[in-house]
Write a protein that holds these residues in place. Sequence first.
Motif, short mmCIF file in Angstrom:
data_model
loop_
_atom_site.label_atom_id
_atom_site.label_comp_id
_atom_site.label_asym_id
_atom_site.label_seq_id
_atom_site.Cartn_x
_atom_site.Cartn_y
_atom_site.Cartn_z
N LYS A 158 0.78 -1.23 0.00
CA LYS A 158 0.00 0.00 0.00
C LYS A 158 0.82 1.29 0.00
N VAL A 159 1.99 1.29 0.64
CA VAL A 159 2.78 2.52 0.74
C VAL A 159 3.83 2.61 -0.36
N VAL A 160 4.51 1.50 -0.65
CA VAL A 160 5.56 1.50 -1.65
C VAL A 160 5.09 2.02 -3.00
N PRO A 161 3.92 1.57 -3.54
CA PRO A 161 3.48 2.11 -4.83
C PRO A 161 3.29 3.62 -4.82
N LEU A 162 2.86 4.17 -3.70
CA LEU A 162 2.65 5.62 -3.61
C LEU A 162 3.98 6.36 -3.60
N LEU A 163 4.99 5.80 -2.94
CA LEU A 163 6.32 6.41 -2.98
C LEU A 163 6.91 6.36 -4.39
N GLN A 164 6.64 5.27 -5.08
CA GLN A 164 7.12 5.16 -6.46
C GLN A 164 6.40 6.17 -7.36
N GLU A 165 5.11 6.38 -7.15
CA GLU A 165 4.38 7.39 -7.91
C GLU A 165 4.93 8.79 -7.67
N ARG A 166 5.38 9.04 -6.45
CA ARG A 166 5.97 10.33 -6.12
C ARG A 166 7.35 10.52 -6.72
N GLY A 167 7.94 9.45 -7.25
CA GLY A 167 9.28 9.54 -7.80
C GLY A 167 10.37 9.48 -6.75
N SER A 168 10.03 9.03 -5.54
CA SER A 168 10.98 9.00 -4.43
C SER A 168 11.53 7.62 -4.16
N LEU A 169 11.04 6.62 -4.86
CA LEU A 169 11.50 5.24 -4.66
C LEU A 169 11.61 4.56 -6.01
N ARG A 170 12.69 3.86 -6.21
CA ARG A 170 12.94 3.19 -7.48
C ARG A 170 11.81 2.26 -7.87
N ALA A 171 11.59 2.10 -9.18
CA ALA A 171 10.64 1.11 -9.67
C ALA A 171 11.30 -0.25 -9.78
N ASP A 172 12.62 -0.25 -9.90
CA ASP A 172 13.36 -1.51 -9.95
C ASP A 172 14.80 -1.23 -9.50
N TYR A 173 15.51 -2.30 -9.15
CA TYR A 173 16.89 -2.14 -8.72
C TYR A 173 17.75 -1.66 -9.89
N GLU A 174 18.66 -0.75 -9.59
CA GLU A 174 19.48 -0.16 -10.63
C GLU A 174 20.92 -0.66 -10.60
N GLY A 175 21.33 -1.29 -9.52
CA GLY A 175 22.71 -1.77 -9.40
C GLY A 175 22.74 -3.24 -9.04
N SER A 176 23.95 -3.79 -9.04
CA SER A 176 24.10 -5.21 -8.74
C SER A 176 24.58 -5.46 -7.33
N THR A 177 25.11 -4.43 -6.65
CA THR A 177 25.59 -4.60 -5.29
C THR A 177 24.84 -3.66 -4.35
N LEU A 178 25.00 -3.90 -3.06
CA LEU A 178 24.37 -3.02 -2.07
C LEU A 178 24.93 -1.61 -2.17
N ARG A 179 26.24 -1.48 -2.36
CA ARG A 179 26.83 -0.14 -2.53
C ARG A 179 26.23 0.58 -3.73
N ASP A 180 26.03 -0.12 -4.83
CA ASP A 180 25.40 0.48 -6.00
C ASP A 180 24.04 1.06 -5.64
N ASN A 181 23.22 0.26 -4.99
CA ASN A 181 21.85 0.68 -4.70
C ASN A 181 21.77 1.78 -3.66
N LEU A 182 22.75 1.83 -2.74
CA LEU A 182 22.77 2.89 -1.73
C LEU A 182 23.43 4.16 -2.25
N GLY A 183 24.03 4.10 -3.43
CA GLY A 183 24.73 5.27 -3.96
C GLY A 183 26.02 5.57 -3.23
N LEU A 184 26.72 4.51 -2.82
CA LEU A 184 27.96 4.67 -2.07
C LEU A 184 29.17 4.34 -2.95
#
Length: 455
Positions: A415-441
């Motif tokens: 219920k909450v995740v789709p709304l955050l994705q609609e707001r553009g504040s949460l990814r629709a899918d994973y963009e990296g292959s490692t945890l550092r990639d996904n955290l932007g570290l």
Amino acid sequence: MTRKKQIILGAYLGGVNNQTLWGLPESGSQIEFSSFEHTAKTAERGKFDFFFLAEGLALRERGGKIFDQDIIGRPDTFTVLASLAAVTEHLGLAGTINATFNEPYELARQFASLDHLSGGRAAWNIVTSFDAFTGQNFRRGGFLPRSQRYERAAESLALVRELWDSWAEGEVLADKASGQFVRSGDVGAFEHTGPQFDVRGRFTVPRSPQGQPVILQAGVSEQGRDFAAASSDAIFSPFTHLPEAQAYYTDIRRRAVAAGRQPDDVKLLPGGAFVLGDTDQEAQDKARWVRDQQVSPQSARVLLETVWNVDLSDFDPDGPLPTFEPAVDAPPFIEGRARLESDLQAWAGRLRAVQAEKKLTAREVVVDQFTRTEFVGTPERVAGQLDDFVQGGGSDGFIIGSHLVPTGLDEFVDKVVPLLQERGSLRADYEGSTLRDNLGLPVPERRRVREPASV
């Protein structure tokens, strides 16, 4: 258009204390693998960054007897996370492991192995302990003095990183003729001499897929803030009210820069509980019910015993708070539960002030001060609260948990995740292959390791 700041989400499995409503019929096991698997898979379905597992190193005691308010049992962290690596693909796997009671070589090897097994998804939440009660399980004398816990933790982390860096790229060669791997002469060689550790040898695990596993910490004291800002990738923030959170966020980023880092090299993540309803009033009613279940009369007594440090078995929690002062000099009546305050008299005074101001019973004071359901309302309201907090500079995301194990997170993801994705504040899918990639570290640069003359 500028992309909105992306919300980092971690998921935690509810602990073994009164915050988890383990007595409900729909509540599942906190030991069986199916509970860990369900929570992790739900988090991955919601595009969470990582699954977080806390640690319990000793069974709690009350007056020398085992707690009857807790679920007994906490499986080994590495075993659980390694098992979850086999049933998830993108989700980070973060474990709380104590630096006071574990040796750096073993820690480095375990986390490096987990990082390889998971394809670069391991994270270490480094904690310390000066608790003699817990320490009895590990060492003669029980514990280190409080003044030495950060000294040991800092050297332990530095040594672990030395070991992770002891293998350089290109130092492992495949022997095609024999089908075996051949190491060059200096691979894994290390030597460390310091106040806490004197070790030398060869490390057994190559450099991991993300360079080094992610480091998580918590730091509120001056010493803790400096340590976390200088050495961690993410910090568990204790602040969920925006003005306090903004001040902490600014302070940590300032300390990170002073330590020679970029401000975005450290992510801040407060914990967050939630209660949802079809209307705000329904959510508020449900949250009130949850808090009442979390703080039964017996739970109220136990929580107050951590403040007054005496047996309150005959105390009426539906009356006023105790009028006598806490037993400051007595041995701890509650063992294994961290005290939220060190000054018990001041703590009791603050609780009495809340009681007087709000005209509450003792149990109502406990509900007011010891429980947390920070985000309450319709899914739309909760999504807005989370988004506004992050975009307003209060944090980089949240560690989300539920009072119900293991299915409580499902409602948030559905219920909450789709709304955050609609707001553009949460990814629709994973963009990296490692945890550092996904955290932007950033991937840590390999530092030169002190190598022994011969091994």
